[in-house]
Design a protein around this motif. Structure first.
Motif, mmCIF file in Angstrom:
data_model
loop_
_atom_site.group_PDB
_atom_site.id
_atom_site.type_symbol
_atom_site.label_atom_id
_atom_site.label_comp_id
_atom_site.label_asym_id
_atom_site.label_seq_id
_atom_site.Cartn_x
_atom_site.Cartn_y
_atom_site.Cartn_z
ATOM 1 N N ASN A 3 0.831 -1.209 0.000
ATOM 2 C CA ASN A 3 0.000 0.000 0.000
ATOM 3 C C ASN A 3 0.861 1.253 0.000
ATOM 4 N N ILE A 9 2.078 1.796 -3.430
ATOM 5 C CA ILE A 9 0.999 2.286 -4.286
ATOM 6 C C ILE A 9 0.772 3.775 -4.060
ATOM 7 N N ILE A 45 1.138 6.926 -6.712
ATOM 8 C CA ILE A 45 0.098 7.921 -6.981
ATOM 9 C C ILE A 45 0.645 9.330 -6.775
ATOM 10 N N LEU A 78 -6.981 4.876 -0.914
ATOM 11 C CA LEU A 78 -6.946 3.599 -1.623
ATOM 12 C C LEU A 78 -8.317 2.933 -1.699
ATOM 13 N N TYR A 136 -10.543 4.191 -3.298
ATOM 14 C CA TYR A 136 -10.904 4.485 -4.680
ATOM 15 C C TYR A 136 -9.977 3.813 -5.684
ATOM 16 N N ARG A 137 -9.196 2.876 -5.224
ATOM 17 C CA ARG A 137 -8.401 2.019 -6.118
ATOM 18 C C ARG A 137 -9.053 0.644 -6.063
ATOM 19 N N GLU A 169 -10.383 -3.172 -7.655
ATOM 20 C CA GLU A 169 -10.186 -4.278 -8.587
ATOM 21 C C GLU A 169 -11.536 -4.620 -9.189
ATOM 22 N N VAL A 210 -7.499 -3.194 -12.675
ATOM 23 C CA VAL A 210 -7.422 -2.231 -11.572
ATOM 24 C C VAL A 210 -7.791 -0.843 -12.087
ATOM 25 N N ASP A 240 -7.779 2.902 -10.756
ATOM 26 C CA ASP A 240 -7.295 3.761 -9.674
ATOM 27 C C ASP A 240 -7.792 5.178 -9.909
ATOM 28 N N ASN A 296 -7.618 7.581 -8.019
ATOM 29 C CA ASN A 296 -6.667 8.577 -7.532
ATOM 30 C C ASN A 296 -5.866 9.188 -8.684
ATOM 31 N N LYS A 297 -5.895 8.519 -9.826
ATOM 32 C CA LYS A 297 -5.202 9.024 -11.009
ATOM 33 C C LYS A 297 -6.171 9.601 -12.039
#
Length: 202
Positions: A21, A24, A28, A65, A67-68, A70, A160, A162, A164-165
């Motif tokens: 994590n 990750i 980000i 995370l 909002y990340r 699978e 995945v 994400d 956040n991106k």
């Protein structure tokens, strides 16, 4: 002894997950920093001359995370290409590649994933998927015209996403650009408080 061994394995798993994590989150944050560098550099900025002069940094939601996610990827190989509406008369051709099914805040959601029918000039983009979307922050924290996500075609049936991106279309910063309009079926009835916020509103 068996209990001790199990506890050690659980601890190792926990710290491995925490490290993952952490990596990750670092990835980000590195992406956010690279976006700020792109916007603050004269050779790569898309900002207007006035906005570039006053630019300090983009506003992002805090990294979360949650909002990340699978998602289960369901491929839809028999789709017909279509012309995606944009903010101008330009009509780029895309084809629906598949659907990403995921759960967020206890609710089930679906996003359509699109692939451009036009070949990319740069190598490495052959497996690129385009995810334009709107959510309940659109016009209330994030850009009203929606945001975009990039993804790569996975080998399996898990992808995945994400958020956040999540990034803004270029026309959120400069009206001279032509930007795809997210299809209605990609409107998420949830607040995606992740990724970039609306420009100049914070």
């Amino acid at each position: 002894m068996k209990y001790l061994f199990t506890s050690i394995i659980l601890l190792i798993s926990f710290f491995s997950l925490a490290q993952t994590n952490e990596e990750i989150i670092q990835e980000i944050e590195t992406y956010h920093a690279s976006e700020n560098e792109k916007f603050s550099t004269a050779e790569t900025t898309i900002l207007t001359e006035k906005d570039f002069k006053d630019f300090e940094q983009l506003a992002f939601y805090p990294v979360d995370l949650k909002y990340r996610v699978e998602a289960k990827l369901i491929r839809t190989p028999n789709e017909e290409p279509f012309l995606m509406p944009t903010t101008t008369e330009r009509l780029p051709e895309y084809v629906k590649y598949g659907e990403a099914h995921f759960t967020l805040e206890g609710k089930n959601f679906k996003l359509n994933l699109y692939k451009s029918t036009e070949p990319y000039e740069e190598s490495g983009y052959e497996n690129y998927l385009f995810l334009p979307f709107t959510d309940l922050t659109s016009g209330d924290g994030s850009y009203g015209g929606g945001r975009f996500l990039d993804a790569r075609i996975p080998e399996g049936d898990t992808i995945v996403l994400d958020f956040n991106k999540a990034y803004n279309p270029y026309c959120a910063y400069n009206s001279r650009y032509s930007c795809p309009i997210p299809p209605k079926e990609n409107d998420l009835l949830v607040r995606i408080e992740a990724g970039v916020k609306n420009f100049g509103k914070h």
